[in-house]
Scaffold this active site. Structure first.
Site, PDB file in Angstrom:
ATOM      1  N   SER A 122       0.764  -1.278   0.062  1.00 37.49           N
ATOM      2  CA  SER A 122       0.059   0.092   0.187  1.00 37.49           C
ATOM      3  C   SER A 122       0.859   1.341   0.037  1.00 37.49           C
ATOM      4  O   SER A 122       2.027   1.235   0.659  1.00 37.49           O
ATOM      5  CB  SER A 122      -0.741  -0.006   1.359  1.00 37.49           C
ATOM      6  OG  SER A 122      -1.667   1.305   1.510  1.00 37.49           O
ATOM      7  N   GLN A 142       0.814  -0.316  -4.631  1.00 45.63           N
ATOM      8  CA  GLN A 142      -0.698   0.232  -4.781  1.00 45.63           C
ATOM      9  C   GLN A 142      -0.713   1.667  -4.791  1.00 45.63           C
ATOM     10  O   GLN A 142       0.037   2.186  -3.888  1.00 45.63           O
ATOM     11  CB  GLN A 142      -1.624  -0.472  -4.053  1.00 45.63           C
ATOM     12  CG  GLN A 142      -3.168   0.159  -3.979  1.00 45.63           C
ATOM     13  CD  GLN A 142      -2.992   1.082  -2.790  1.00 45.63           C
ATOM     14  OE1 GLN A 142      -2.714   1.007  -1.674  1.00 45.63           O
ATOM     15  NE2 GLN A 142      -3.705   2.062  -3.122  1.00 45.63           N
ATOM     16  N   TYR A 144      -3.200   5.433  -5.097  1.00 46.16           N
ATOM     17  CA  TYR A 144      -4.453   5.787  -5.012  1.00 46.16           C
ATOM     18  C   TYR A 144      -4.363   6.980  -6.074  1.00 46.16           C
ATOM     19  O   TYR A 144      -3.375   7.412  -6.465  1.00 46.16           O
ATOM     20  CB  TYR A 144      -4.962   6.345  -3.758  1.00 46.16           C
ATOM     21  CG  TYR A 144      -5.336   5.138  -2.801  1.00 46.16           C
ATOM     22  CD1 TYR A 144      -6.550   4.555  -3.002  1.00 46.16           C
ATOM     23  CD2 TYR A 144      -4.388   5.228  -1.744  1.00 46.16           C
ATOM     24  CE1 TYR A 144      -6.867   3.533  -2.032  1.00 46.16           C
ATOM     25  CE2 TYR A 144      -4.922   4.233  -0.687  1.00 46.16           C
ATOM     26  CZ  TYR A 144      -6.040   3.367  -0.829  1.00 46.16           C
ATOM     27  OH  TYR A 144      -6.326   2.412  -0.025  1.00 46.16           O
ATOM     28  N   THR A 170      -6.077   1.613  -6.664  1.00 40.43           N
ATOM     29  CA  THR A 170      -7.249   1.188  -5.987  1.00 40.43           C
ATOM     30  C   THR A 170      -8.039   2.577  -6.197  1.00 40.43           C
ATOM     31  O   THR A 170      -7.732   3.457  -6.066  1.00 40.43           O
ATOM     32  CB  THR A 170      -6.972   1.276  -4.642  1.00 40.43           C
ATOM     33  OG1 THR A 170      -6.003   0.009  -4.553  1.00 40.43           O
ATOM     34  CG2 THR A 170      -8.142   0.691  -3.795  1.00 40.43           C
ATOM     35  N   ARG A 179     -18.763   4.862  11.526  1.00 39.69           N
ATOM     36  CA  ARG A 179     -18.966   3.706  11.820  1.00 39.69           C
ATOM     37  C   ARG A 179     -19.848   3.668  13.174  1.00 39.69           C
ATOM     38  O   ARG A 179     -19.611   4.230  14.288  1.00 39.69           O
ATOM     39  CB  ARG A 179     -17.351   2.901  12.185  1.00 39.69           C
ATOM     40  CG  ARG A 179     -16.736   2.683  11.062  1.00 39.69           C
ATOM     41  CD  ARG A 179     -15.044   2.591  11.334  1.00 39.69           C
ATOM     42  NE  ARG A 179     -14.526   2.308  10.426  1.00 39.69           N
ATOM     43  CZ  ARG A 179     -13.123   2.662  10.197  1.00 39.69           C
ATOM     44  NH1 ARG A 179     -12.498   3.178  11.349  1.00 39.69           N
ATOM     45  NH2 ARG A 179     -12.445   2.627   9.187  1.00 39.69           N
ATOM     46  N   LYS A 269      -8.054  -2.149  -8.905  1.00 31.40           N
ATOM     47  CA  LYS A 269      -8.839  -2.677  -7.887  1.00 31.40           C
ATOM     48  C   LYS A 269      -9.803  -2.210  -7.201  1.00 31.40           C
ATOM     49  O   LYS A 269      -9.952  -0.820  -7.188  1.00 31.40           O
ATOM     50  CB  LYS A 269      -7.812  -2.624  -6.674  1.00 31.40           C
ATOM     51  CG  LYS A 269      -8.400  -3.482  -5.215  1.00 31.40           C
ATOM     52  CD  LYS A 269      -6.944  -3.568  -4.491  1.00 31.40           C
ATOM     53  CE  LYS A 269      -7.575  -3.923  -3.048  1.00 31.40           C
ATOM     54  NZ  LYS A 269      -8.049  -3.067  -2.165  1.00 31.40           N
ATOM     55  N   HIS A 293     -13.445  -3.007  -0.990  1.00 30.98           N
ATOM     56  CA  HIS A 293     -12.164  -2.448  -0.100  1.00 30.98           C
ATOM     57  C   HIS A 293     -12.877  -3.225   1.341  1.00 30.98           C
ATOM     58  O   HIS A 293     -12.584  -2.778   2.290  1.00 30.98           O
ATOM     59  CB  HIS A 293     -12.391  -1.135   0.208  1.00 30.98           C
ATOM     60  CG  HIS A 293     -11.173  -0.309   0.235  1.00 30.98           C
ATOM     61  ND1 HIS A 293     -10.667   0.333  -0.956  1.00 30.98           N
ATOM     62  CD2 HIS A 293     -10.264  -0.137   1.429  1.00 30.98           C
ATOM     63  CE1 HIS A 293      -9.556   0.939  -0.390  1.00 30.98           C
ATOM     64  NE2 HIS A 293      -9.275   0.587   0.833  1.00 30.98           N
ATOM     65  N   GLY A 325     -12.034  -9.896  -0.478  1.00 27.12           N
ATOM     66  CA  GLY A 325     -13.314  -9.658   0.398  1.00 27.12           C
ATOM     67  C   GLY A 325     -13.754 -10.831   1.083  1.00 27.12           C
ATOM     68  O   GLY A 325     -14.264 -11.621   0.331  1.00 27.12           O
ATOM     69  N   GLY A 326     -13.533 -11.119   2.489  1.00 21.91           N
ATOM     70  CA  GLY A 326     -13.736 -12.214   2.918  1.00 21.91           C
ATOM     71  C   GLY A 326     -13.398 -13.596   2.892  1.00 21.91           C
ATOM     72  O   GLY A 326     -13.841 -14.615   3.507  1.00 21.91           O
ATOM     73  N   ILE A 327     -11.950 -13.543   2.410  1.00 18.61           N
ATOM     74  CA  ILE A 327     -11.408 -14.800   2.287  1.00 18.61           C
ATOM     75  C   ILE A 327     -10.792 -15.221   3.722  1.00 18.61           C
ATOM     76  O   ILE A 327      -9.942 -14.638   4.160  1.00 18.61           O
ATOM     77  CB  ILE A 327     -10.322 -14.609   1.339  1.00 18.61           C
ATOM     78  CG1 ILE A 327     -10.620 -14.516  -0.300  1.00 18.61           C
ATOM     79  CG2 ILE A 327      -9.172 -15.911   1.329  1.00 18.61           C
ATOM     80  CD1 ILE A 327     -11.300 -15.585  -0.920  1.00 18.61           C
ATOM     81  N   GLY A 347      -6.671  -9.948   2.923  1.00 20.76           N
ATOM     82  CA  GLY A 347      -6.502  -8.605   3.772  1.00 20.76           C
ATOM     83  C   GLY A 347      -6.175  -8.831   5.338  1.00 20.76           C
ATOM     84  O   GLY A 347      -5.163  -9.263   5.699  1.00 20.76           O
TER      85      GLY A 347
HETATM   86  C1  LIG Z   1      -6.849  -2.309   7.942  1.00 22.12           C
HETATM   87  C2  LIG Z   1      -6.950  -2.396   6.298  1.00 22.12           C
HETATM   88  C3  LIG Z   1      -6.421  -1.334   5.581  1.00 22.12           C
HETATM   89  C4  LIG Z   1      -6.427  -1.379   4.301  1.00 22.12           C
HETATM   90  N1  LIG Z   1      -5.659  -0.510   3.476  1.00 22.12           N
HETATM   91  C5  LIG Z   1      -5.714  -0.517   2.172  1.00 22.12           C
HETATM   92  C6  LIG Z   1      -4.874   0.292   1.204  1.00 22.12           C
HETATM   93  O1  LIG Z   1      -3.872   1.105   1.606  1.00 22.12           O
HETATM   94  N2  LIG Z   1      -4.893   0.312  -0.060  1.00 22.12           N
HETATM   95  C7  LIG Z   1      -6.028  -0.708  -0.518  1.00 22.12           C
HETATM   96  O2  LIG Z   1      -6.183  -0.883  -1.934  1.00 22.12           O
HETATM   97  N3  LIG Z   1      -6.672  -1.359   0.270  1.00 22.12           N
HETATM   98  C8  LIG Z   1      -6.716  -1.346   1.632  1.00 22.12           C
HETATM   99  N4  LIG Z   1      -7.430  -2.252   2.072  1.00 22.12           N
HETATM  100  C9  LIG Z   1      -8.453  -3.161   1.589  1.00 22.12           C
HETATM  101  C10 LIG Z   1      -7.710  -4.570   1.143  1.00 22.12           C
HETATM  102  O3  LIG Z   1      -7.004  -4.327   0.333  1.00 22.12           O
HETATM  103  C11 LIG Z   1      -8.586  -5.545   0.757  1.00 22.12           C
HETATM  104  O4  LIG Z   1      -9.400  -5.141  -0.225  1.00 22.12           O
HETATM  105  C12 LIG Z   1      -9.526  -6.060   1.861  1.00 22.12           C
HETATM  106  O5  LIG Z   1      -8.854  -6.138   3.062  1.00 22.12           O
HETATM  107  C13 LIG Z   1      -9.913  -7.365   1.625  1.00 22.12           C
HETATM  108  O6  LIG Z   1     -11.071  -8.037   2.444  1.00 22.12           O
HETATM  109  P1  LIG Z   1     -10.851  -8.920   3.611  1.00 22.12           P
HETATM  110  O7  LIG Z   1      -9.950  -7.902   4.749  1.00 22.12           O
HETATM  111  O8  LIG Z   1     -12.058  -9.395   4.120  1.00 22.12           O
HETATM  112  O9  LIG Z   1      -9.718 -10.027   2.907  1.00 22.12           O
HETATM  113  C14 LIG Z   1      -7.197  -2.288   3.697  1.00 22.12           C
HETATM  114  C15 LIG Z   1      -7.963  -3.036   4.521  1.00 22.12           C
HETATM  115  C16 LIG Z   1      -7.891  -3.155   5.825  1.00 22.12           C
HETATM  116  C17 LIG Z   1      -8.777  -4.093   6.603  1.00 22.12           C
END
Ligand SMILES: Cc1cc2nc3c(=O)[nH]c(=O)nc-3n(C[C@H](O)[C@H](O)[C@H](O)COP(=O)(O)O)c2cc1C
Length: 402
Positions: A122, A142, A144, A170, A179, A269, A293, A325-327, A347
């Site tokens: 990231s 990665q 933005y 992304t 939240r 992404k 995300h 997402g969700g793995i 993630g």
């Molecule tokens: C704490 C945290 C920080 C994240 N930071 C970024 C980031 O900097 N860049 C990005 O593309 N996605 C970021 N994500 C999203 C992850 O790359 C990914 O899409 C996501 O965690 C997938 O879902 P999972 O956590 O259920 O595996 C972040 C997710 C989390 C939980």
């Protein structure tokens, strides 16, 4: 203090055996080990957490068609993602892992390299990119859409010079910050005042504190990879975030423009729709990740696994379609591959492993997923992930939006 830390470690039953057998156990250990605000930032989930929860729940709706005899004695799961060989269809998803562990992304990169999988880093990560790319030469950077166009190109050039072998853009973040359970306060930096404010929650987490004390540093929450010149002062999280937030979002023409300034594999992404997957292909992307995300952004955004099939049907023959997402289990990976994913990004699963046991904890998570993929393939009578198709799943009516 040190003897207190030692005592707490002796009394801790896991100090003897830090190995864990499922990702859920890694999560429980991360919860026990991290200060509440750091753990809270990991689990996150926007607003009511509907998308975050559905990301995992949707996998549970899918059934697997298993066999009873005639299984294959060997199962093949190696693949290629964004031109990089991967020992299994898994890639480390980019996350800012500030404050989880002193070794941060370097530990994650080492674990990924040890297990033969690529890593996404990231632009909000805590460790300088050259340290991470050295630890895992199969790394993607990665970014933005943040700052002016010159700075975006300069950031990509810096990553290229440091050894990045692919770029991840992304695009799905829309600055949704509320939240329902209350967001943890993120300090600008850790000075004495902040340290004292967080002292009560940190005192309850002696092992986490001991890791940092041993490392000789405290989390500083700087974002060293956001600057275009590595010798420039490192901006704080909020400074970088403010730049990003103040940048007008890109058009698809802008995406094509940026893509043309990167020579090599390029992922977009954050895709949820087949029509936008097509736009990404037209813009020159060589890969996409179907992603919301991790449910951290627009709450109610569809779980990626629900729309993966239609998106893979649209563009899967032309580019690498990934999802994230969700793995949490190897069987989740098998389900995603059956629905058309070349691979998945993970993630939270590796962040919990990192929190629980540093590099070894991330390796532990990857081993769990590998074992789960293997067992699921065997149970389904498959010799290779290449044999998987949607026909191997029981997909309930209404699983995907019509
Ligand atoms: C704490 C945290 C920080 C994240 N930071 C970024 C980031 O900097 N860049 C990005 O593309 N996605 C970021 N994500 C999203 C992850 O790359 C990914 O899409 C996501 O965690 C997938 O879902 P999972 O956590 O259920 O595996 C972040 C997710 C989390 C939980």
């Amino acid at each position: 203090m040190n003897s207190l830390v030692q005592k707490a470690q002796e009394l801790n039953p896991w100090a003897q055996n830090p190995w864990f057998e499922t990702v859920a156990i890694a999560q429980q250990r991360a919860k026990r080990r991290l200060p509440a605000s750091v753990y809270g930032a990991l689990i996150a989930g926007a607003e009511a957490g509907v998308s975050r929860d559905d990301n995992t729940a949707a996998f549970n709706e899918l059934g697997l068609r298993t066999v009873t005899a005639g299984q294959s004695a060997k199962r093949e799961m190696a693949t290629t993602v964004m031109d990089q060989p991967a020992s299994m269809p898994i890639v480390i998803s980019p996350t800012g892992v500030q404050a989880v562990h002193p070794d941060g992304e370097v530990a994650v990169a080492r674990a990924a390299a040890a297990r033969g999988i690529p890593m996404g880093l990231s632009s909000f990560s805590s460790k300088p990119m050259d340290q991470v790319f050295e630890a895992n030469p199969q790394s993607f950077f990665q970014i933005y859409w943040a700052g002016d166009k010159d700075s975006m190109v300069a950031r990509m050039e810096r990553a290229k010079a440091a050894g990045a072998v692919g770029m991840i853009l992304t695009l799905d973040w829309s600055f949704s910050h509320g939240r329902d359970w209350g967001s943890p306060a993120i300090p600008q930096s850790i000075d004495l005042k902040t340290a004292l404010a967080h002292a009560p929650e940190v005192a309850l987490r002696p092992k986490w504190l001991a890791d940092w004390v041993r490392s000789g540093a405290l989390p500083d929450l700087g974002v060293p990879n956001f600057v275009t010149d590595p010798s420039s002062p490192v901006p704080g999280f909020f400074e970088a975030y403010g730049t990003w937030m103040g940048t007008p979002p890109p058009t698809w023409d802008d995406v094509a423009w940026l893509r043309n300034r990167w020579d090599g594999a390029f992922m977009v992404k954050g895709i949820h729709r087949a029509d936008e997957a097509r736009r990404a292909v037209d813009a020159g992307a060589t890969a996409i990740s179907v992603s919301n995300h991790g449910g951290n952004n627009v709450d109610g955004a569809v779980a990626p696994i629900r729309v993966l099939g239609e998106i893979a049907a649209e563009v899967g023959a032309e580019i690498d379609v990934l999802m994230d997402g969700g793995i949490r289990r190897g069987s989740d990976v098998v389900k995603a591959v059956a629905l058309g994913a070349k691979a998945v990004l993970i993630g939270r699963a590796y962040l919990w492993g990192l929190a629980a046991n540093g590099q070894a904890g991330v390796e532990n998570v990857l081993d769990i997923l590998r074992g789960g993929i293997d067992a699921t393939l065997m149970g389904m009578g498959k010799a290779s992930i290449d044999e998987l198709s949607p026909d191997d799943l029981v997909i309930p009516q209404g699983f995907s939006p019509t």
